[in-house]
Design an enzyme around this catalytic site. Sequence first.
Site, PDB file in Angstrom:
ATOM      1  N   LYS A 159      46.394  47.965  41.301  1.00  0.00           N
ATOM      2  CA  LYS A 159      47.396  46.931  41.616  1.00  0.00           C
ATOM      3  C   LYS A 159      48.773  47.586  41.458  1.00  0.00           C
ATOM      4  O   LYS A 159      49.478  47.381  40.467  1.00  0.00           O
ATOM      5  CB  LYS A 159      47.190  45.746  40.660  1.00  0.00           C
ATOM      6  CG  LYS A 159      47.540  44.414  41.281  1.00  0.00           C
ATOM      7  CD  LYS A 159      47.042  43.280  40.413  1.00  0.00           C
ATOM      8  CE  LYS A 159      47.840  42.013  40.602  1.00  0.00           C
ATOM      9  NZ  LYS A 159      47.999  41.536  41.955  1.00  0.00           N
TER      10      LYS A 159
HETATM   11  N1  PMP Z   1      44.020  41.200  46.574  1.00  0.00           N
HETATM   12  C1  PMP Z   1      45.290  41.460  46.262  1.00  0.00           C
HETATM   13  C2  PMP Z   1      46.073  42.415  47.107  1.00  0.00           C
HETATM   14  C3  PMP Z   1      45.891  40.827  45.158  1.00  0.00           C
HETATM   15  O1  PMP Z   1      47.161  41.068  44.840  1.00  0.00           O
HETATM   16  C4  PMP Z   1      45.125  39.909  44.398  1.00  0.00           C
HETATM   17  C5  PMP Z   1      45.745  39.181  43.242  1.00  0.00           C
HETATM   18  N2  PMP Z   1      45.655  39.901  42.053  1.00  0.00           N
HETATM   19  C6  PMP Z   1      43.779  39.697  44.743  1.00  0.00           C
HETATM   20  C7  PMP Z   1      43.276  40.355  45.847  1.00  0.00           C
HETATM   21  C8  PMP Z   1      42.890  38.795  43.930  1.00  0.00           C
HETATM   22  O2  PMP Z   1      42.583  39.402  42.698  1.00  0.00           O
HETATM   23  P1  PMP Z   1      42.324  38.522  41.395  1.00  0.00           P
HETATM   24  O3  PMP Z   1      41.248  37.578  41.729  1.00  0.00           O
HETATM   25  O4  PMP Z   1      41.906  39.503  40.355  1.00  0.00           O
HETATM   26  O5  PMP Z   1      43.613  37.853  41.062  1.00  0.00           O
END
Ligand code: PMP
Length: 309
Positions: A159
Amino acid sequence: MELTLPIHAYFHGKIVPYAEAKIGVLTHGLHYGTAVFGGIRAYWNDDEQQLFMFRPMDHYRRFLNSAKLLRMTYDHTPESLTQITLDLLRADGYHRNVYVRPLAYKGDEIIGVKLHGVRDDLSIVAVPFDRYIANDTNAHVTISSWRRLDDNAIPARGKISGAYASSALIKTDAALAGFDDALVLTQEGHISEGSAMNVFMARDGVLGTPPITDNILEGITRRSVIELAKAELGLEVIERPVDRTEVYLCEELFLTGTAAQITAVTKVDHRPVGEGVMGPVAARLRELFGQLVEGRLPKYKHWNVAVYS
Ligand code: PMP
């Protein structure tokens, strides 16, 4: 969406008033996107007068892995970061839903595009937070003309802050064209995910979602939904490449993410998904997910971390 400022921040190793958590304009992470972040929700349960963080250990595991991709080194563990976040949330004292934002960043104020020899800093803040997508039962998405970043450019499984310039292009172009969000294709032309959420489709009664090798962020909500769909709805769930036109033909489509939670998509590029209204799979998952994040499902209590003692 209006955000209020955090009350406190974890900054330079301690919890301070937010106003004291300041960085200089030359900070490396700000210029070069050399930072990684997390996004964790905590849900207020009014009956129990308790705030429950959702899967913080899993979030911090991914957070530290993201930091590792940028060659950052921290003494922290998922446990220690969870403990700091509990201390922060207790200091803030919220009795409502909040969003926790940890950030690991290259903190030196220097010129120079590199990862080595730059100090690794860490901050955590929490802000009040409710809905992220207004139309979360009837979203209209487009297929973005932008392509998803590739693992060999900026790894999507981290991330990484710099990668979110791409997500912002995807989101804003979709919003200005009148859509709620967009699905983005890999360089090969498969559906990868939304601007900041993973995607699922129900086709012929089977739930499909792009595999982790299609440049997705490995979502914690995605993982939770896969488990719930199998265990509670008895559905078959397959992680496999998804073609663009499959989302035009599927029975149901929905997005998952910490911010978006479970958002039903009922139109893609002006084509109705299924009957053009939220389907039973998304509806049931939303109901279950809504209960479990508030700590109301004993079977999934291990995903809830209580903030107040
Ligand atoms: N894809 C991206 C690019 C994101 O930024 C997020 C948000 N964190 C997600 C998917 C979903 O991930 P999560 O369920 O862990 O929040």
